[in-house]
Design an enzyme around this catalytic site. Structure first.
Site, PDB file in Angstrom:
ATOM      1  CB  CYS A  25      -0.981   0.002   1.166  1.00 62.20           C
ATOM      2  SG  CYS A  25      -2.258  -1.255   0.965  1.00 62.20           S
ATOM      3  CG  HIS A  75     -13.620   8.399 -10.377  1.00 58.15           C
ATOM      4  ND1 HIS A  75     -14.875   8.000  -9.979  1.00 58.15           N
ATOM      5  CD2 HIS A  75     -13.157   7.464 -11.235  1.00 58.15           C
ATOM      6  CE1 HIS A  75     -15.173   6.867 -10.594  1.00 58.15           C
ATOM      7  NE2 HIS A  75     -14.150   6.513 -11.356  1.00 58.15           N
ATOM      8  CD  GLU A 136      -8.379  -0.572   2.403  1.00 55.36           C
ATOM      9  OE1 GLU A 136      -8.250   0.656   2.554  1.00 55.36           O
ATOM     10  OE2 GLU A 136      -7.424  -1.349   2.482  1.00 55.36           O
TER      11      GLU A 136
END
Length: 151
Positions: A25, A75, A136
């Site tokens: 990550c 986005h 997530e």
């Protein structure tokens, strides 16, 4: 009168990178986030009120979350502004990308704390934020409960 909880679900796509993290990550990547917002209150009992029987109109809750979270984060690429990722963020912005700079590591845990504060600030006085769930991935999520936070 009985307290009732109502929940509305939202989805948004966003990218982030965790600066200094020791796993995958640390790389720029994205998620299809799912946010469940649960509020608690008493159903309206005034028979002349157009929202008789409701704790809160789901449309009103949708407007709050859509304006302050969904429309803002959808986005977007989220970076901690207090890291060298700031340089990458500036370059992406220069190229026309939607970038959000936050003052925290953009982990799911920190994002949900941020979202809780944003939602609480916009709720009507008689409605309390009960909990949030920010998923997530299909198997990973964070939860925030007012009861765990002395609220």
């Amino acid at each position: 009168m009985s307290k009732i909880r109502i929940t509305k679900k939202f989805t948004f796509e966003a990218g982030h990178a965790l600066y200094g993290y020791d796993g995958k990550c640390k790389n720029l990547h994205g998620h299809s986030y799912k946010l469940s917002v649960t509020v608690i209150g008493e159903p309206i009992t005034d028979t002349s009120h157009v929202k008789l029987g409701m704790v809160m109109d789901f449309g009103d809750l949708k407007r709050i979350v859509k304006k302050d979270i969904e429309d803002v984060f959808d986005h977007a690429t989220i970076f901690n502004k207090n890291t060298p990722h700031l340089e990458l963020a500036q370059e992406l912005k220069r190229r026309g990308h939607h970038v959000i700079l936050v003052d925290y590591q953009p982990s799911t845990e920190n994002m949900i704390i941020d979202f809780a504060a944003k939602i609480k600030a916009k709720l009507p006085e008689n409605i309390k934020l009960h909990s949030l769930k920010l998923q997530e991935t299909e198997t990973s999520y964070a939860e925030w409960y007012a009861s765990d936070n002395d609220e």
